[in-house]
Design a protein around this motif. Structure first.
Motif, PDB file in Angstrom:
ATOM      1  N   ARG A 199      -8.275  -3.266   0.552  1.00  0.00           N
ATOM      2  CA  ARG A 199      -9.085  -2.847   1.715  1.00  0.00           C
ATOM      3  C   ARG A 199      -8.384  -1.663   2.112  1.00  0.00           C
ATOM      4  O   ARG A 199      -9.082  -0.659   2.501  1.00  0.00           O
ATOM      5  CB  ARG A 199      -9.400  -3.866   2.690  1.00  0.00           C
ATOM      6  CG  ARG A 199     -10.572  -5.006   2.365  1.00  0.00           C
ATOM      7  CD  ARG A 199     -10.730  -5.784   3.556  1.00  0.00           C
ATOM      8  NE  ARG A 199      -9.609  -6.641   4.108  1.00  0.00           N
ATOM      9  CZ  ARG A 199      -9.446  -7.672   3.575  1.00  0.00           C
ATOM     10  NH1 ARG A 199     -10.402  -8.342   2.511  1.00  0.00           N
ATOM     11  NH2 ARG A 199      -8.544  -8.534   4.018  1.00  0.00           N
ATOM     12  N   ASP A 200      -7.010  -1.898   2.364  1.00  0.00           N
ATOM     13  CA  ASP A 200      -6.424  -0.483   2.914  1.00  0.00           C
ATOM     14  C   ASP A 200      -6.304   0.719   2.310  1.00  0.00           C
ATOM     15  O   ASP A 200      -6.693   1.521   2.775  1.00  0.00           O
ATOM     16  CB  ASP A 200      -4.944  -1.056   3.325  1.00  0.00           C
ATOM     17  CG  ASP A 200      -4.630  -2.188   4.304  1.00  0.00           C
ATOM     18  OD1 ASP A 200      -5.720  -2.428   5.140  1.00  0.00           O
ATOM     19  OD2 ASP A 200      -3.517  -2.930   4.331  1.00  0.00           O
TER      20      ASP A 200
ATOM     21  N   VAL B  48       0.861  -1.389   0.233  1.00  0.00           N
ATOM     22  CA  VAL B  48      -0.036  -0.125   0.053  1.00  0.00           C
ATOM     23  C   VAL B  48       0.843   1.175  -0.006  1.00  0.00           C
ATOM     24  O   VAL B  48       1.753   1.312   0.798  1.00  0.00           O
ATOM     25  CB  VAL B  48      -0.991  -0.010   1.327  1.00  0.00           C
ATOM     26  CG1 VAL B  48      -1.660   1.404   1.412  1.00  0.00           C
ATOM     27  CG2 VAL B  48      -1.761  -1.256   1.261  1.00  0.00           C
TER      28      VAL B  48
ATOM     29  N   TYR C 221      -4.888   3.449  11.934  1.00  0.00           N
ATOM     30  CA  TYR C 221      -5.673   2.436  10.859  1.00  0.00           C
ATOM     31  C   TYR C 221      -4.607   1.341  11.061  1.00  0.00           C
ATOM     32  O   TYR C 221      -5.001   0.066  11.023  1.00  0.00           O
ATOM     33  CB  TYR C 221      -5.722   2.831   9.551  1.00  0.00           C
ATOM     34  CG  TYR C 221      -6.299   1.808   8.835  1.00  0.00           C
ATOM     35  CD1 TYR C 221      -7.506   1.666   8.786  1.00  0.00           C
ATOM     36  CD2 TYR C 221      -5.622   1.234   7.821  1.00  0.00           C
ATOM     37  CE1 TYR C 221      -8.180   0.421   7.896  1.00  0.00           C
ATOM     38  CE2 TYR C 221      -5.835   0.186   7.001  1.00  0.00           C
ATOM     39  CZ  TYR C 221      -7.377  -0.210   6.919  1.00  0.00           C
ATOM     40  OH  TYR C 221      -7.870  -1.159   6.122  1.00  0.00           O
ATOM     41  N   PHE C 222      -3.301   1.581  10.956  1.00  0.00           N
ATOM     42  CA  PHE C 222      -2.478   0.720  10.728  1.00  0.00           C
ATOM     43  C   PHE C 222      -1.812  -0.009  12.069  1.00  0.00           C
ATOM     44  O   PHE C 222      -1.156  -1.105  12.099  1.00  0.00           O
ATOM     45  CB  PHE C 222      -1.208   0.751   9.734  1.00  0.00           C
ATOM     46  CG  PHE C 222      -1.808   1.014   8.252  1.00  0.00           C
ATOM     47  CD1 PHE C 222      -2.103  -0.013   7.609  1.00  0.00           C
ATOM     48  CD2 PHE C 222      -1.708   2.345   7.722  1.00  0.00           C
ATOM     49  CE1 PHE C 222      -2.622   0.141   6.063  1.00  0.00           C
ATOM     50  CE2 PHE C 222      -2.288   2.621   6.686  1.00  0.00           C
ATOM     51  CZ  PHE C 222      -2.557   1.381   5.577  1.00  0.00           C
TER      52      PHE C 222
ATOM     53  N   ALA D 241      -9.814   2.045   2.586  1.00  0.00           N
ATOM     54  CA  ALA D 241      -9.767   2.914   3.936  1.00  0.00           C
ATOM     55  C   ALA D 241      -9.006   4.188   3.709  1.00  0.00           C
ATOM     56  O   ALA D 241      -9.386   5.275   4.260  1.00  0.00           O
ATOM     57  CB  ALA D 241      -9.167   1.871   4.957  1.00  0.00           C
ATOM     58  N   MET D 242      -7.717   4.189   3.082  1.00  0.00           N
ATOM     59  CA  MET D 242      -6.926   5.440   2.957  1.00  0.00           C
ATOM     60  C   MET D 242      -7.981   6.476   2.158  1.00  0.00           C
ATOM     61  O   MET D 242      -7.666   7.747   2.732  1.00  0.00           O
ATOM     62  CB  MET D 242      -5.706   5.322   2.310  1.00  0.00           C
ATOM     63  CG  MET D 242      -4.815   4.231   3.228  1.00  0.00           C
ATOM     64  SD  MET D 242      -4.313   5.177   4.690  1.00  0.00           S
ATOM     65  CE  MET D 242      -5.047   4.040   5.921  1.00  0.00           C
TER      66      MET D 242
ATOM     67  N   ALA E 232       2.179  -0.519   4.239  1.00  0.00           N
ATOM     68  CA  ALA E 232       1.792  -1.937   4.470  1.00  0.00           C
ATOM     69  C   ALA E 232       1.985  -2.701   3.405  1.00  0.00           C
ATOM     70  O   ALA E 232       2.127  -2.343   2.397  1.00  0.00           O
ATOM     71  CB  ALA E 232       0.172  -1.846   4.968  1.00  0.00           C
TER      72      ALA E 232
ATOM     73  N   GLN F 216      -6.301  -7.557   0.968  1.00  0.00           N
ATOM     74  CA  GLN F 216      -6.080  -6.814   2.193  1.00  0.00           C
ATOM     75  C   GLN F 216      -5.407  -5.536   1.587  1.00  0.00           C
ATOM     76  O   GLN F 216      -5.820  -4.384   2.209  1.00  0.00           O
ATOM     77  CB  GLN F 216      -4.738  -7.388   3.123  1.00  0.00           C
ATOM     78  CG  GLN F 216      -4.805  -6.538   4.214  1.00  0.00           C
ATOM     79  CD  GLN F 216      -5.824  -6.432   5.282  1.00  0.00           C
ATOM     80  OE1 GLN F 216      -6.569  -7.352   5.405  1.00  0.00           O
ATOM     81  NE2 GLN F 216      -6.163  -5.101   5.537  1.00  0.00           N
ATOM     82  N   ALA F 217      -4.642  -5.321   0.880  1.00  0.00           N
ATOM     83  CA  ALA F 217      -4.157  -4.157   0.288  1.00  0.00           C
ATOM     84  C   ALA F 217      -5.353  -3.305  -0.328  1.00  0.00           C
ATOM     85  O   ALA F 217      -5.128  -2.127  -0.159  1.00  0.00           O
ATOM     86  CB  ALA F 217      -3.075  -4.429  -0.754  1.00  0.00           C
TER      87      ALA F 217
END
Length: 102
Positions: free
Chosen positions: A85-86, A32, A52-53, A89-90, A76, A82-83
């Protein structure tokens, strides 16, 4: 070694190829990347990284400075899902982020 039905592969290679093709594909790691922008405060970016992280305060500060000074930072790594989703989120936090294969 003989060819299998016009193929340049040997029987042994063909057998191995068939055996491995049935295995699930290995998950490649993705990262990410958060990009610099002229909008968000540096303290806010560091707060997002902590919140978040779960990065410790010092690591979040280092990553924030890397974004600010170098224009981007890898914050991350993980599976593609997962990436994704991250990154989403960002975006919800108002940060510019992308994913790339490691």
């Amino acid at each position: 070694m003989s060819s299998v039905e016009g193929s340049t592969l040997t029987r042994e290679e063909t057998d191995l190829e068939a055996e491995f093709s049935s295995l699930p594909e290995v998950q490649r790691p993705y990262q990410v990347v958060v990009w610099n922008d002229p909008v968000n405060l540096m303290s806010y970016v560091a707060w997002v990284f902590r919140t978040y992280f779960g990065h410790p305060r010092e690591r979040a500060h280092q990553l924030m400075l890397q974004v600010h000074e170098q224009g981007r930072a890898v914050v991350a790594t993980g599976t593609r899902e997962q990436a994704e989703r991250d990154v989403t989120a960002m975006h919800h936090y108002g940060l510019q982020a992308t994913l790339e294969e490691s």
